[in-house]
Scaffold this motif. Structure first.
Motif, PDB file in Angstrom:
ATOM      1  N   GLU A 133     -20.368 -14.390  25.584  1.00  0.00           N
ATOM      2  CA  GLU A 133     -20.447 -14.083  27.060  1.00  0.00           C
ATOM      3  C   GLU A 133     -19.401 -13.121  27.496  1.00  0.00           C
ATOM      4  O   GLU A 133     -19.329 -12.908  28.529  1.00  0.00           O
ATOM      5  CB  GLU A 133     -20.545 -15.353  27.754  1.00  0.00           C
ATOM      6  N   GLY A 134     -18.381 -12.838  26.682  1.00  0.00           N
ATOM      7  CA  GLY A 134     -17.545 -11.919  26.801  1.00  0.00           C
ATOM      8  C   GLY A 134     -16.221 -12.497  27.426  1.00  0.00           C
ATOM      9  O   GLY A 134     -15.296 -11.813  28.172  1.00  0.00           O
ATOM     10  N   PHE A 135     -15.827 -13.811  27.342  1.00  0.00           N
ATOM     11  CA  PHE A 135     -14.805 -14.445  27.898  1.00  0.00           C
ATOM     12  C   PHE A 135     -13.659 -14.516  26.762  1.00  0.00           C
ATOM     13  O   PHE A 135     -13.705 -14.444  25.558  1.00  0.00           O
ATOM     14  CB  PHE A 135     -15.001 -15.995  28.188  1.00  0.00           C
ATOM     15  N   ASP A 136     -12.409 -14.363  27.467  1.00  0.00           N
ATOM     16  CA  ASP A 136     -11.237 -14.325  26.374  1.00  0.00           C
ATOM     17  C   ASP A 136     -10.949 -15.702  25.905  1.00  0.00           C
ATOM     18  O   ASP A 136     -10.955 -16.534  26.908  1.00  0.00           O
ATOM     19  CB  ASP A 136      -9.938 -13.832  27.076  1.00  0.00           C
ATOM     20  N   THR A 137     -10.793 -15.937  24.745  1.00  0.00           N
ATOM     21  CA  THR A 137     -10.659 -17.317  24.140  1.00  0.00           C
ATOM     22  C   THR A 137      -9.407 -17.333  23.306  1.00  0.00           C
ATOM     23  O   THR A 137      -8.916 -18.411  22.619  1.00  0.00           O
ATOM     24  CB  THR A 137     -11.695 -17.608  23.045  1.00  0.00           C
ATOM     25  N   GLN A 138      -8.658 -16.287  23.232  1.00  0.00           N
ATOM     26  CA  GLN A 138      -7.429 -16.382  22.399  1.00  0.00           C
ATOM     27  C   GLN A 138      -6.342 -17.319  22.947  1.00  0.00           C
ATOM     28  O   GLN A 138      -5.643 -17.690  21.676  1.00  0.00           O
ATOM     29  CB  GLN A 138      -6.502 -14.785  22.638  1.00  0.00           C
ATOM     30  N   SER A 139      -5.981 -17.686  23.763  1.00  0.00           N
ATOM     31  CA  SER A 139      -5.146 -18.641  24.114  1.00  0.00           C
ATOM     32  C   SER A 139      -5.702 -20.085  24.587  1.00  0.00           C
ATOM     33  O   SER A 139      -4.938 -21.145  24.928  1.00  0.00           O
ATOM     34  CB  SER A 139      -4.298 -18.219  25.608  1.00  0.00           C
ATOM     35  N   LEU A 140      -6.720 -20.232  24.290  1.00  0.00           N
ATOM     36  CA  LEU A 140      -7.429 -21.587  24.443  1.00  0.00           C
ATOM     37  C   LEU A 140      -7.166 -22.450  23.179  1.00  0.00           C
ATOM     38  O   LEU A 140      -7.248 -22.156  22.148  1.00  0.00           O
ATOM     39  CB  LEU A 140      -9.157 -21.466  24.412  1.00  0.00           C
ATOM     40  N   LYS A 141      -6.601 -23.591  23.711  1.00  0.00           N
ATOM     41  CA  LYS A 141      -6.340 -24.752  22.665  1.00  0.00           C
ATOM     42  C   LYS A 141      -6.272 -26.242  23.358  1.00  0.00           C
ATOM     43  O   LYS A 141      -5.881 -25.896  24.515  1.00  0.00           O
ATOM     44  CB  LYS A 141      -5.148 -24.390  21.789  1.00  0.00           C
ATOM     45  N   PRO A 142      -6.416 -27.076  22.915  1.00  0.00           N
ATOM     46  CA  PRO A 142      -6.395 -28.379  23.404  1.00  0.00           C
ATOM     47  C   PRO A 142      -5.026 -28.890  23.944  1.00  0.00           C
ATOM     48  O   PRO A 142      -4.159 -28.412  23.003  1.00  0.00           O
ATOM     49  CB  PRO A 142      -6.912 -29.473  22.172  1.00  0.00           C
ATOM     50  N   LYS A 143      -4.794 -29.221  24.961  1.00  0.00           N
ATOM     51  CA  LYS A 143      -3.398 -29.675  25.561  1.00  0.00           C
ATOM     52  C   LYS A 143      -3.587 -30.740  26.107  1.00  0.00           C
ATOM     53  O   LYS A 143      -4.607 -31.455  26.536  1.00  0.00           O
ATOM     54  CB  LYS A 143      -3.086 -28.661  26.580  1.00  0.00           C
ATOM     55  N   SER A 144      -2.460 -31.586  26.192  1.00  0.00           N
ATOM     56  CA  SER A 144      -2.112 -32.855  26.849  1.00  0.00           C
ATOM     57  C   SER A 144      -1.997 -32.890  28.102  1.00  0.00           C
ATOM     58  O   SER A 144      -1.328 -32.022  28.796  1.00  0.00           O
ATOM     59  CB  SER A 144      -1.027 -33.624  26.082  1.00  0.00           C
ATOM     60  N   MET A 145      -2.511 -33.957  28.777  1.00  0.00           N
ATOM     61  CA  MET A 145      -2.204 -34.196  30.067  1.00  0.00           C
ATOM     62  C   MET A 145      -0.720 -34.021  30.518  1.00  0.00           C
ATOM     63  O   MET A 145      -0.406 -33.753  31.549  1.00  0.00           O
ATOM     64  CB  MET A 145      -2.732 -35.389  30.776  1.00  0.00           C
ATOM     65  N   GLN A 146      -0.051 -34.660  29.731  1.00  0.00           N
ATOM     66  CA  GLN A 146       1.550 -35.001  29.955  1.00  0.00           C
ATOM     67  C   GLN A 146       2.019 -33.511  30.161  1.00  0.00           C
ATOM     68  O   GLN A 146       3.207 -33.205  30.719  1.00  0.00           O
ATOM     69  CB  GLN A 146       2.165 -35.367  28.689  1.00  0.00           C
ATOM     70  N   ALA A 147       1.455 -32.345  29.606  1.00  0.00           N
ATOM     71  CA  ALA A 147       1.943 -30.968  29.890  1.00  0.00           C
ATOM     72  C   ALA A 147       2.088 -30.798  31.463  1.00  0.00           C
ATOM     73  O   ALA A 147       2.584 -29.765  31.818  1.00  0.00           O
ATOM     74  CB  ALA A 147       1.298 -30.018  29.239  1.00  0.00           C
ATOM     75  N   PHE A 148       1.151 -31.312  32.494  1.00  0.00           N
ATOM     76  CA  PHE A 148       0.979 -31.114  33.597  1.00  0.00           C
ATOM     77  C   PHE A 148       1.571 -32.086  34.675  1.00  0.00           C
ATOM     78  O   PHE A 148       1.324 -32.055  35.834  1.00  0.00           O
ATOM     79  CB  PHE A 148      -0.728 -30.903  33.880  1.00  0.00           C
ATOM     80  N   HIS A 149       2.744 -32.890  34.086  1.00  0.00           N
ATOM     81  CA  HIS A 149       3.519 -33.684  34.737  1.00  0.00           C
ATOM     82  C   HIS A 149       4.932 -33.604  34.521  1.00  0.00           C
ATOM     83  O   HIS A 149       5.317 -32.678  33.430  1.00  0.00           O
ATOM     84  CB  HIS A 149       3.141 -35.148  34.452  1.00  0.00           C
ATOM     85  N   GLY A 150       5.713 -33.535  35.441  1.00  0.00           N
ATOM     86  CA  GLY A 150       7.285 -33.352  35.426  1.00  0.00           C
ATOM     87  C   GLY A 150       7.684 -32.186  36.147  1.00  0.00           C
ATOM     88  O   GLY A 150       6.677 -31.346  36.710  1.00  0.00           O
ATOM     89  N   ASP A 151       8.856 -31.788  36.132  1.00  0.00           N
ATOM     90  CA  ASP A 151       9.541 -30.827  36.826  1.00  0.00           C
ATOM     91  C   ASP A 151       9.053 -29.476  36.470  1.00  0.00           C
ATOM     92  O   ASP A 151       8.998 -28.625  37.460  1.00  0.00           O
ATOM     93  CB  ASP A 151      11.050 -30.912  36.414  1.00  0.00           C
ATOM     94  N   ASN A 152       8.823 -29.026  35.201  1.00  0.00           N
ATOM     95  CA  ASN A 152       8.549 -27.754  34.864  1.00  0.00           C
ATOM     96  C   ASN A 152       6.688 -27.487  34.966  1.00  0.00           C
ATOM     97  O   ASN A 152       6.430 -26.359  34.767  1.00  0.00           O
ATOM     98  CB  ASN A 152       8.864 -27.370  33.610  1.00  0.00           C
ATOM     99  N   ALA A 153       6.220 -28.368  35.400  1.00  0.00           N
ATOM    100  CA  ALA A 153       4.494 -28.413  35.365  1.00  0.00           C
ATOM    101  C   ALA A 153       4.140 -27.786  36.525  1.00  0.00           C
ATOM    102  O   ALA A 153       4.708 -27.736  37.759  1.00  0.00           O
ATOM    103  CB  ALA A 153       3.942 -29.735  35.481  1.00  0.00           C
ATOM    104  N   PRO A 154       3.090 -27.073  36.629  1.00  0.00           N
ATOM    105  CA  PRO A 154       2.250 -26.213  37.869  1.00  0.00           C
ATOM    106  C   PRO A 154       1.932 -27.334  38.514  1.00  0.00           C
ATOM    107  O   PRO A 154       1.468 -28.495  38.425  1.00  0.00           O
ATOM    108  CB  PRO A 154       1.405 -25.272  37.228  1.00  0.00           C
ATOM    109  N   ILE A 155       1.901 -27.113  39.811  1.00  0.00           N
ATOM    110  CA  ILE A 155       1.531 -28.008  40.974  1.00  0.00           C
ATOM    111  C   ILE A 155      -0.195 -27.791  41.078  1.00  0.00           C
ATOM    112  O   ILE A 155      -0.336 -26.529  41.349  1.00  0.00           O
ATOM    113  CB  ILE A 155       2.228 -27.993  42.409  1.00  0.00           C
ATOM    114  N   MET A 156      -1.041 -28.797  40.858  1.00  0.00           N
ATOM    115  CA  MET A 156      -2.313 -28.751  40.964  1.00  0.00           C
ATOM    116  C   MET A 156      -2.748 -28.878  42.502  1.00  0.00           C
ATOM    117  O   MET A 156      -2.398 -29.818  43.062  1.00  0.00           O
ATOM    118  CB  MET A 156      -3.032 -29.599  40.228  1.00  0.00           C
ATOM    119  N   ASP A 157      -3.608 -28.045  42.631  1.00  0.00           N
ATOM    120  CA  ASP A 157      -4.362 -28.067  44.175  1.00  0.00           C
ATOM    121  C   ASP A 157      -5.895 -28.741  43.882  1.00  0.00           C
ATOM    122  O   ASP A 157      -6.120 -29.531  44.662  1.00  0.00           O
ATOM    123  CB  ASP A 157      -4.571 -26.662  44.553  1.00  0.00           C
ATOM    124  N   ILE A 158      -6.454 -28.647  42.641  1.00  0.00           N
ATOM    125  CA  ILE A 158      -7.562 -29.216  42.430  1.00  0.00           C
ATOM    126  C   ILE A 158      -7.518 -29.933  40.973  1.00  0.00           C
ATOM    127  O   ILE A 158      -6.993 -29.141  40.017  1.00  0.00           O
ATOM    128  CB  ILE A 158      -8.763 -28.142  42.588  1.00  0.00           C
TER     129      ILE A 158
END
Length: 165
Positions: free
Chosen positions: A57-82
């Motif tokens: 379908e033409g989507f970029d897949t180069q950077s796609l890899k499974p990640k842990s939720m832990q990467a989105f907690h802590g001081d350096n994590a991006p703040i989620m809006d949704i």
């Protein structure tokens, strides 16, 4: 465009549906949203059929890899809006996890598109792989519909929903 919104898609292994949603929203939003994906128990690799459907379908897949939720907690994590869960196993993760900035949460249920036993032996069963391609293509179409709806919510409505959440 006034603001970019961070969106986290959750699924139990972050190998298919959530990776697809991440790639699709990043591509289709033209910067309005920055999508991420994660899992409480991430798989070792992305599901090949999910990646093949995205590439077709033409989507970029180069950077796609499974990640842990832990990467989105802590001081350096991006703040989620949704935070959007895509499978039943992650509904509670989206709603009850202590998110720093109290994001808006939603659940978009999609059935499991693959059988884990088959996933481990895809090289030997081409017919089953074709069935999985078909199931992931259906997920891609369903995600496309929901992402389109998300993209069409005006910024002021998104901001208002966030304030009242």
């Amino acid at each position: 465009m006034s603001k970019s919104y961070n969106v986290l898609f959750l699924c139990h292994d972050n190998a298919g549906r959530s990776l697809m949603a991440e790639a699709m929203l990043n591509h289709l939003s033209h910067g309005k949203f920055h999508a991420y994906s994660a899992a409480s128990q991430p798989a070792l690799e992305a599901h090949p059929a999910a990646i093949d459907v995205l590439k077709k379908e033409g989507f970029d897949t180069q950077s796609l890899k499974p990640k842990s939720m832990q990467a989105f907690h802590g001081d350096n994590a991006p703040i989620m809006d949704i935070v959007i869960s895509l499978c039943q196993n992650t509904t509670e993760d989206a709603e009850f996890t202590e998110w720093e900035d109290k994001p808006l949460t939603a659940h978009w249920h999609f059935d499991e598109p693959h059988n884990q036993d088959v996933h481990n032996s895809l090289d030997t069963d081409k017919d089953e792989y074709q069935k999985e391609l078909h199931r992931y293509a259906m997920i891609q179409r369903q995600l496309s519909t929901r992402i389109s709806l998300l993209l069409n919510i005006p910024d002021n409505k998104l901001d208002n929903m966030k304030l009242h959440h």
